[in-house]
Design a protein around this motif. Structure first.
Motif, mmCIF file in Angstrom:
data_model
loop_
_atom_site.group_PDB
_atom_site.id
_atom_site.type_symbol
_atom_site.label_atom_id
_atom_site.label_comp_id
_atom_site.label_asym_id
_atom_site.label_seq_id
_atom_site.Cartn_x
_atom_site.Cartn_y
_atom_site.Cartn_z
ATOM 1 N N LEU A 188 0.907 -1.093 0.144
ATOM 2 C CA LEU A 188 -0.035 -0.001 -0.137
ATOM 3 C C LEU A 188 0.976 1.326 0.140
ATOM 4 O O LEU A 188 0.711 2.226 -0.737
ATOM 5 N N LEU A 189 1.872 1.226 0.774
ATOM 6 C CA LEU A 189 2.827 2.568 0.650
ATOM 7 C C LEU A 189 3.690 2.745 -0.448
ATOM 8 O O LEU A 189 3.670 3.806 -0.975
ATOM 9 N N CYS A 190 3.762 1.582 -0.993
ATOM 10 C CA CYS A 190 4.735 1.512 -2.264
ATOM 11 C C CYS A 190 3.732 1.938 -3.357
ATOM 12 O O CYS A 190 4.199 3.018 -4.273
ATOM 13 N N ARG A 191 2.313 1.504 -3.340
ATOM 14 C CA ARG A 191 1.518 2.016 -4.427
ATOM 15 C C ARG A 191 1.100 3.591 -4.355
ATOM 16 O O ARG A 191 0.894 4.190 -5.363
ATOM 17 N N ARG B 275 1.753 8.865 -6.517
ATOM 18 C CA ARG B 275 2.092 10.299 -6.182
ATOM 19 C C ARG B 275 3.439 10.502 -6.936
ATOM 20 O O ARG B 275 3.847 11.941 -6.919
ATOM 21 N N HIS B 276 3.884 9.809 -7.722
ATOM 22 C CA HIS B 276 5.350 10.268 -8.616
ATOM 23 C C HIS B 276 6.324 10.376 -7.867
ATOM 24 O O HIS B 276 7.031 11.424 -8.143
ATOM 25 N N VAL C 222 11.613 -8.885 6.309
ATOM 26 C CA VAL C 222 12.491 -9.408 5.362
ATOM 27 C C VAL C 222 11.436 -9.560 3.957
ATOM 28 O O VAL C 222 11.855 -9.101 2.881
ATOM 29 N N PRO C 223 10.117 -10.023 4.183
ATOM 30 C CA PRO C 223 9.247 -10.259 3.084
ATOM 31 C C PRO C 223 8.810 -8.555 2.512
ATOM 32 O O PRO C 223 8.595 -8.376 1.373
ATOM 33 N N ALA C 224 8.844 -7.798 3.758
ATOM 34 C CA ALA C 224 8.438 -6.299 3.403
ATOM 35 C C ALA C 224 9.733 -5.483 2.531
ATOM 36 O O ALA C 224 9.420 -4.839 1.598
ATOM 37 N N GLY C 225 10.896 -6.160 2.991
ATOM 38 C CA GLY C 225 11.782 -5.589 2.059
ATOM 39 C C GLY C 225 11.921 -6.139 0.524
ATOM 40 O O GLY C 225 12.368 -5.345 -0.255
ATOM 41 N N ILE C 226 11.397 -7.173 0.475
ATOM 42 C CA ILE C 226 11.354 -7.871 -1.003
ATOM 43 C C ILE C 226 10.645 -7.002 -1.714
ATOM 44 O O ILE C 226 10.728 -7.003 -2.855
ATOM 45 N N VAL C 227 9.479 -6.733 -0.997
ATOM 46 C CA VAL C 227 8.285 -5.869 -1.879
ATOM 47 C C VAL C 227 8.876 -4.591 -2.048
ATOM 48 O O VAL C 227 8.671 -3.957 -3.206
ATOM 49 N N VAL C 228 9.699 -3.882 -1.220
ATOM 50 C CA VAL C 228 10.239 -2.697 -1.634
ATOM 51 C C VAL C 228 11.297 -2.500 -2.776
ATOM 52 O O VAL C 228 11.165 -2.164 -3.446
ATOM 53 N N TRP C 229 11.790 -3.855 -2.584
ATOM 54 C CA TRP C 229 13.102 -3.931 -3.483
ATOM 55 C C TRP C 229 12.362 -4.203 -4.973
ATOM 56 O O TRP C 229 12.891 -3.721 -5.912
ATOM 57 N N ARG C 230 11.308 -4.886 -5.064
ATOM 58 C CA ARG C 230 10.512 -5.192 -6.194
ATOM 59 C C ARG C 230 10.024 -4.081 -6.866
ATOM 60 O O ARG C 230 10.095 -3.873 -7.919
ATOM 61 N N TYR C 231 9.474 -2.846 -6.051
ATOM 62 C CA TYR C 231 9.101 -1.927 -6.591
ATOM 63 C C TYR C 231 10.075 -0.937 -6.865
ATOM 64 O O TYR C 231 9.950 -0.178 -7.975
ATOM 65 N N ARG C 232 11.002 -0.843 -6.248
ATOM 66 C CA ARG C 232 12.087 0.038 -6.683
ATOM 67 C C ARG C 232 12.943 -0.438 -7.867
ATOM 68 O O ARG C 232 13.475 0.255 -8.588
ATOM 69 N N LYS C 233 12.817 -1.820 -8.202
ATOM 70 C CA LYS C 233 13.481 -2.350 -9.410
ATOM 71 C C LYS C 233 12.474 -2.184 -10.352
ATOM 72 O O LYS C 233 12.829 -1.603 -11.667
ATOM 73 N N ALA C 234 11.166 -2.180 -10.309
ATOM 74 C CA ALA C 234 10.334 -1.927 -11.450
ATOM 75 C C ALA C 234 10.262 -0.440 -11.676
ATOM 76 O O ALA C 234 9.818 -0.275 -12.875
ATOM 77 N N TYR C 235 10.339 0.551 -10.854
ATOM 78 C CA TYR C 235 10.152 1.903 -11.236
ATOM 79 C C TYR C 235 11.254 2.544 -10.850
ATOM 80 O O TYR C 235 11.332 3.417 -10.310
ATOM 81 N N THR C 236 12.239 2.457 -11.810
ATOM 82 C CA THR C 236 13.688 3.107 -11.568
ATOM 83 C C THR C 236 13.988 4.058 -12.519
ATOM 84 O O THR C 236 14.846 4.722 -12.572
ATOM 85 N N VAL D 252 14.204 7.742 -14.360
ATOM 86 C CA VAL D 252 14.612 8.965 -13.769
ATOM 87 C C VAL D 252 13.288 10.157 -13.879
ATOM 88 O O VAL D 252 13.323 10.671 -13.058
ATOM 89 N N GLU D 253 12.790 9.929 -14.978
ATOM 90 C CA GLU D 253 11.818 10.917 -15.182
ATOM 91 C C GLU D 253 10.612 10.621 -14.426
ATOM 92 O O GLU D 253 9.680 11.615 -14.211
ATOM 93 N N TYR D 254 10.353 9.300 -13.788
ATOM 94 C CA TYR D 254 9.258 9.108 -13.025
ATOM 95 C C TYR D 254 9.319 9.766 -11.597
ATOM 96 O O TYR D 254 8.408 10.400 -11.194
ATOM 97 N N ALA D 255 10.333 9.641 -11.080
ATOM 98 C CA ALA D 255 10.599 10.395 -9.469
ATOM 99 C C ALA D 255 10.492 11.927 -9.631
ATOM 100 O O ALA D 255 10.994 12.613 -10.773
ATOM 101 N N ALA D 256 10.091 12.315 -8.808
ATOM 102 C CA ALA D 256 9.934 14.049 -8.504
ATOM 103 C C ALA D 256 11.259 14.675 -8.503
ATOM 104 O O ALA D 256 12.031 14.340 -7.717
#
Length: 112
Positions: A28-31, A36-37, A92-106, A108-112
């Motif tokens: 939910l936090l990652c989404r 919010r870009h 650990v599983p929450a870190g895997i979720v964060v890692w997956r979101y960071r890998k999927a949305y890297t 540069v134009e996306y981040a504010a």
């Protein structure tokens, strides 16, 4: 041996509750950050695990208040410590979720 099917099912599902809840709250936090870009932060995993810990302890307290009797293994204190420790493992599983979101949305134009 377990007395009923519900007891045996609870012995399997209760240890999974903090892990699933931490993963869900982190998702939910990652989404929200993605919507919010904003970049996904690394501290979303401890925050999701902390929210899961609070949720699980509330469910444990609710469940223990609805049934008569006491816990045979050291009272409520032991059960609370066991679920807090398991919620810490849920980082650990929450870190895997964060890692997956960071890998999927890297992008540069996306981040504010």
């Amino acid at each position: 041996m377990y007395a009923t099917f519900a007891d045996s099912l609870a012995s399997v599902l209760l240890p999974l509750l903090p892990i699933l809840a931490a993963s869900y709250f982190t998702t939910l936090l990652c989404r929200r950050a993605h919507r919010r870009h904003q970049p996904v932060r690394w501290w979303f995993s401890p925050l999701g695990a902390g929210a899961a810990c609070i949720l699980v302890l509330c469910f444990i307290r609710l469940g223990s208040s609805l049934q008569p009797g006491e816990y045979p293994y050291g009272g409520d204190y032991f059960i609370d410590l066991a679920y807090i420790a398991e919620s810490l493992v849920a980082i650990v599983p929450a870190g895997i979720v964060v890692w997956r979101y960071r890998k999927a949305y890297t992008n540069v134009e996306y981040a504010a």
